[in-house]
Design a protein around this motif. Structure first.
Motif, short mmCIF file in Angstrom:
data_model
loop_
_atom_site.label_atom_id
_atom_site.label_comp_id
_atom_site.label_asym_id
_atom_site.label_seq_id
_atom_site.Cartn_x
_atom_site.Cartn_y
_atom_site.Cartn_z
N ILE A 45 4.80 36.95 56.42
CA ILE A 45 3.46 36.94 57.01
C ILE A 45 2.55 36.16 56.06
CG2 ILE A 45 1.48 38.33 57.74
CD1 ILE A 45 3.91 38.77 59.51
N VAL A 46 1.82 35.19 56.60
CA VAL A 46 0.94 34.35 55.80
C VAL A 46 -0.44 34.27 56.45
CG1 VAL A 46 2.77 32.94 54.78
CG2 VAL A 46 1.79 32.28 56.97
N GLU A 47 -1.44 33.97 55.65
CA GLU A 47 -2.78 33.71 56.18
C GLU A 47 -3.19 32.32 55.71
OE1 GLU A 47 -5.70 36.70 55.39
OE2 GLU A 47 -4.54 38.24 56.41
N GLY A 48 -3.93 31.63 56.57
CA GLY A 48 -4.38 30.30 56.21
C GLY A 48 -5.54 29.86 57.08
N GLY A 108 -0.88 28.00 51.59
CA GLY A 108 -0.52 27.54 50.25
C GLY A 108 -0.81 26.05 50.14
N PRO A 109 0.13 25.27 49.62
CA PRO A 109 -0.11 23.84 49.43
C PRO A 109 0.32 22.98 50.61
CG PRO A 109 1.93 24.45 48.38
CD PRO A 109 1.36 25.72 48.97
N VAL A 110 0.68 23.58 51.74
CA VAL A 110 1.27 22.82 52.84
C VAL A 110 0.66 23.27 54.17
CG1 VAL A 110 3.20 24.41 53.14
CG2 VAL A 110 3.51 22.03 53.74
N ASP A 111 0.74 22.39 55.18
CA ASP A 111 0.25 22.71 56.51
C ASP A 111 1.42 23.11 57.41
OD1 ASP A 111 -2.19 21.94 55.57
OD2 ASP A 111 -2.20 19.99 56.56
N ALA A 112 1.26 24.22 58.13
CA ALA A 112 2.28 24.71 59.07
C ALA A 112 1.78 24.48 60.49
CB ALA A 112 2.54 26.19 58.83
N LEU A 113 2.70 24.26 61.41
CA LEU A 113 2.35 24.04 62.81
C LEU A 113 2.36 25.35 63.58
CD1 LEU A 113 1.74 22.26 65.28
CD2 LEU A 113 4.21 21.97 65.55
N GLY A 157 -11.27 25.36 60.77
CA GLY A 157 -11.99 26.26 59.88
C GLY A 157 -11.71 27.73 60.13
N ASP A 158 -11.14 28.06 61.30
CA ASP A 158 -10.81 29.45 61.60
C ASP A 158 -9.70 29.93 60.67
OD1 ASP A 158 -12.66 29.67 63.63
OD2 ASP A 158 -11.21 29.35 65.24
N GLN A 159 -9.72 31.23 60.36
CA GLN A 159 -8.67 31.82 59.55
C GLN A 159 -7.67 32.52 60.47
OE1 GLN A 159 -11.07 34.21 56.84
NE2 GLN A 159 -10.53 32.77 55.22
N VAL A 160 -6.38 32.33 60.17
CA VAL A 160 -5.31 32.82 61.03
C VAL A 160 -4.28 33.58 60.19
CG1 VAL A 160 -3.42 32.06 62.52
CG2 VAL A 160 -5.59 30.86 62.60
N ARG A 161 -3.77 34.66 60.77
CA ARG A 161 -2.62 35.38 60.19
C ARG A 161 -1.44 35.09 61.09
NH1 ARG A 161 -3.91 41.12 59.90
NH2 ARG A 161 -5.09 40.49 58.07
#
Length: 194
Positions: free
Chosen positions: A84-87, A102-107, A139-143
């Motif tokens: 589980i990650v938040e970004g 983290g240091p990378v973008d996920a789709l 700009g939205d935060q997602v889990r």
């Protein structure tokens, strides 16, 4: 998942750096070799955090440099499936959103965003749910949960797929709204006497 990994290697100290502090030159060489790489075993290497350079080096005939053993630690990011990650949403496209973890973008593909028909408004850069009227913007935060990881090979940065179509996942504002709703109580069924 962020990790601190300790490794050993041998580095080349170029002759033009002789006379400079060995630890500084060694750290520069290790940074040049490791920082920013993507490796199947290490993951995404973010930074060199500590280094010890052996003061005794070896000379190889035909090369004016010295070669020294080094012990060093790396800060890495290794995405694990089911983690589980938040970004933050950094880009919206018609096929989904890119979320910085983290240091990378996920789709986050549109099919993995929510249980609703989703339309894309290119002018506003919005993904909008037809029934729920929920929208996702930059700009939205997602889990989310990591569902696919493909670490890059030969210089590519790799790919990460995530989903938000599970309980307690999605845009953080949506999760707060869902928790704030009064819980629907089911009518109690009368107990039968025996």
């Amino acid at each position: 998942m962020f990790k601190l990994i300790t490794l050993q290697d041998t580095i080349r100290i170029p002759p033009e750096t002789f006379g400079n502090p060995l630890e500084k030159v060694g750290k520069d060489q290790v940074k040049q070799k490791y920082e920013g790489i993507v490796d199947e075993e290490l993951g995404y290497v973010i930074a060199v955090t500590g280094i010890e350079v052996s003061p005794i080096g070896k000379i190889i005939p035909g090369d004016g440099a010295t070669f020294h053993k080094v012990n060093f630690s790396l800060l890495t990011f290794y995405p694990l499936i089911q983690e589980i990650v938040e970004g933050d949403v950094v880009e919206i496209a018609d096929f989904g959103a890119f979320v910085r973890i983290g240091p990378v973008d996920a789709l986050l593909h549109v099919s993995q965003l929510m249980d609703d028909y989703i339309s894309y408004d290119e002018k506003q850069g919005v993904l909008l749910g037809k029934e729920s009227k929920r929208k996702l913007v930059t700009g939205d935060q997602v889990r989310a949960r990591i569902t696919a990881v493909s670490l890059g090979r030969a210089g590519s940065s790799g790919k990460i797929g995530i989903t938000a179509r599970q309980p307690f996942l999605g845009k953080l504002d949506w999760l707060e709204m869902d928790q704030a709703k009064p819980s629907e109580k089911k009518p109690e069924t009368p107990k039968q006497e025996t």
